[in-house]
Design a protein around this motif. Structure first.
Motif, PDB file in Angstrom:
ATOM      1  N   TYR A 119       0.837  -1.192   0.000  1.00  0.00           N
ATOM      2  CA  TYR A 119       0.000   0.000   0.000  1.00  0.00           C
ATOM      3  C   TYR A 119       0.879   1.251   0.000  1.00  0.00           C
ATOM      4  N   ASP A 162      -4.505   1.001   5.144  1.00  0.00           N
ATOM      5  CA  ASP A 162      -4.803   0.191   3.964  1.00  0.00           C
ATOM      6  C   ASP A 162      -6.021   0.728   3.207  1.00  0.00           C
ATOM      7  N   GLU A 163      -6.439   1.957   3.526  1.00  0.00           N
ATOM      8  CA  GLU A 163      -7.524   2.604   2.816  1.00  0.00           C
ATOM      9  C   GLU A 163      -7.397   4.111   3.013  1.00  0.00           C
ATOM     10  N   SER A 187      -3.752   0.575  -3.050  1.00  0.00           N
ATOM     11  CA  SER A 187      -3.431  -0.801  -2.668  1.00  0.00           C
ATOM     12  C   SER A 187      -2.769  -1.508  -3.845  1.00  0.00           C
ATOM     13  N   TYR A 215      -8.098  -3.956  -7.025  1.00  0.00           N
ATOM     14  CA  TYR A 215      -7.227  -3.536  -5.933  1.00  0.00           C
ATOM     15  C   TYR A 215      -7.550  -4.364  -4.700  1.00  0.00           C
TER      16      TYR A 215
END
Length: 414
Positions: free
Chosen positions: A160, A197-198, A233, A267
């Motif tokens: 990421y 992760d986002e 990602s 992704y």
């Protein structure tokens, strides 16, 4: 005279007079000032003492709209002396004020004395420090762009990466003296990327630094900004399989199906992407197609995938009037025979006629070699069996066979 000295009353008055004189002498030397002494020398005076009040705020009086002042301490310590009861109230309530009056001073550097007010007249005060050096400068306001510092970037989940952050507002207004404004090197806001992760949305405090990396205590508006950090990602580009549902109307056939785009990007965690080869179940309902059509369909998101782009694709479908073409005696092949022997009982010719249907532009270019008939006998044992005939051929055609199953006999070599 001897009679007076021998008279005991005279001696008593003399002793009393000397005692009063001695008492008065001691109180004059060590007692309170004459203004605060009791009118009656025989009554005791009020108890007194000293106390230190710490961290007393310093108020500064100056033209705050146009000037900037430095050098005034935020707090000072104040030593108080006076009656114990008054001391106690002053120490607990702190209802007095320490101030620096700069209202009549010009721009520049000055040494001034801190003063107090609202202090009981019974108390004497000593301010520490009492003399300070202050600098008075013209106030300047200037806009500066805000930069973002990523912290714990190496603690992000594997694969990421952060994209260009979005800062709102992207600049702040700083008010300070000209000297401080000229010393500003960086205006920073920080975002923690630990385990990210986002996309991250945060409020972050703005910090001002000089060229040596020191934090500058200046007035900032706004002091907090909103930051959005898109997180990319791991990704993979994949084709997709169009699944046809339903049947076309009577007498028409598909001449072409084209998609736009022809691939999508998925992704998600790397271990999920490694298992994917294509996107399945992009479905088209043929029963609704009557003529050349362009439709938009959703792309299904596989399990474990976080995002897919684009989320929708366009599919262009062209149709033509259906035509028929017949191939006679098309041979039937076998799959999975191994070392066994195969005999066709019905039809014994080991071949079938096949009729194909499709758009003229398609079937005209198809020959017998493009059509394959076969039976799968992989899991069949010795003996006679009725087996379904399978057909392989080009896309966008349909076909019919005179029979759906053939009778065969399987035997092991002797």
């Amino acid at each position: 005279m001897d009679k007076l000295m021998n008279n005991h009353w005279v001696m008593k008055f003399t002793a009393l007079f000397l005692a009063l004189m001695l008492y008065a002498s001691v109180n004059i030397q060590a007692g309170p000032s004459p203004a605060k002494q009791s009118a009656n020398p025989l009554s005791p005076g009020p108890s007194s003492g000293t106390a230190t009040v710490t961290d007393v705020p310093v108020q500064t009086y100056f033209d705050q709209e146009n000037l900037v002042v430095t050098g005034v301490p935020e707090t000072v310590n104040v030593d108080l002396e006076g009656p114990t009861s008054t001391l106690t109230v002053a120490r607990q309530v702190k209802d007095f004020e320490i101030y620096a009056d700069l209202s009549k001073l010009s721009i520049g550097t000055h040494r001034i004395q801190l003063r107090h007010k609202n202090l009981s007249e019974d108390l004497e005060a000593s301010i520490n420090p009492s003399i300070i050096t202050v600098s008075i400068e013209e106030k300047i306001t200037q806009d500066f762009p805000v930069e973002v510092d990523f912290i714990n970037r190496n603690q992000m989940k594997e694969g990421y990466t952060p994209e260009q952050p979005i800062i709102n507002p992207n600049s702040v207004r700083i008010t300070a003296s000209k000297e401080v404004i000229e010393s500003i090197a960086l205006v920073k806001a920080r975002v923690n990327l630990d385990s990210a992760d986002e996309t991250i949305k945060r409020e972050s405090r703005v910090t001002i630094y000089d060229r040596d990396g020191n934090v500058l205590p200046v007035e900032v508006e706004p002091s907090v900004v909103d930051i959005t950090v898109p997180i990319t990602s791991p990704s993979k580009t994949l084709p997709f399989k169009i699944v046809r549902e339903g049947k076309l109307g009577e007498g028409i056939s598909i001449s072409s199906i084209e998609s736009d785009p022809k691939e999508v990007t998925v992704y998600g965690p790397q271990e999920v992407l490694d298992q994917l080869e294509f996107i399945n179940d992009v479905s088209v309902d043929l029963s609704k197609i009557q003529e050349d059509t362009e439709i938009e369909v959703n792309v299904p998101i596989p399990d474990g995938v976080k995002k897919i782009t684009p989320e929708k694709i366009k599919i262009k479908i062209k149709v033509e009037k259906e035509e028929e073409k017949v191939f006679d005696n098309q041979p039937i092949k076998s799959v999975g025979l191994g070392e066994k022997e195969l005999e066709f009982i019905d039809p014994d010719s080991e071949a079938l006629d096949i009729s194909i249907f499709g758009a003229p532009s398609i079937i005209q270019s198809i020959n017998a070699g493009d059509i394959e008939l076969y039976v799968n006998i992989t899991e069949l044992g010795d003996g006679e069996h009725d087996v379904k005939v399978e057909v392989n051929g080009p896309q966008n055609i349909t076909w019919t066979l005179p029979i759906e199953e053939v009778k065969i006999r399987i035997s092991s070599p002797s």
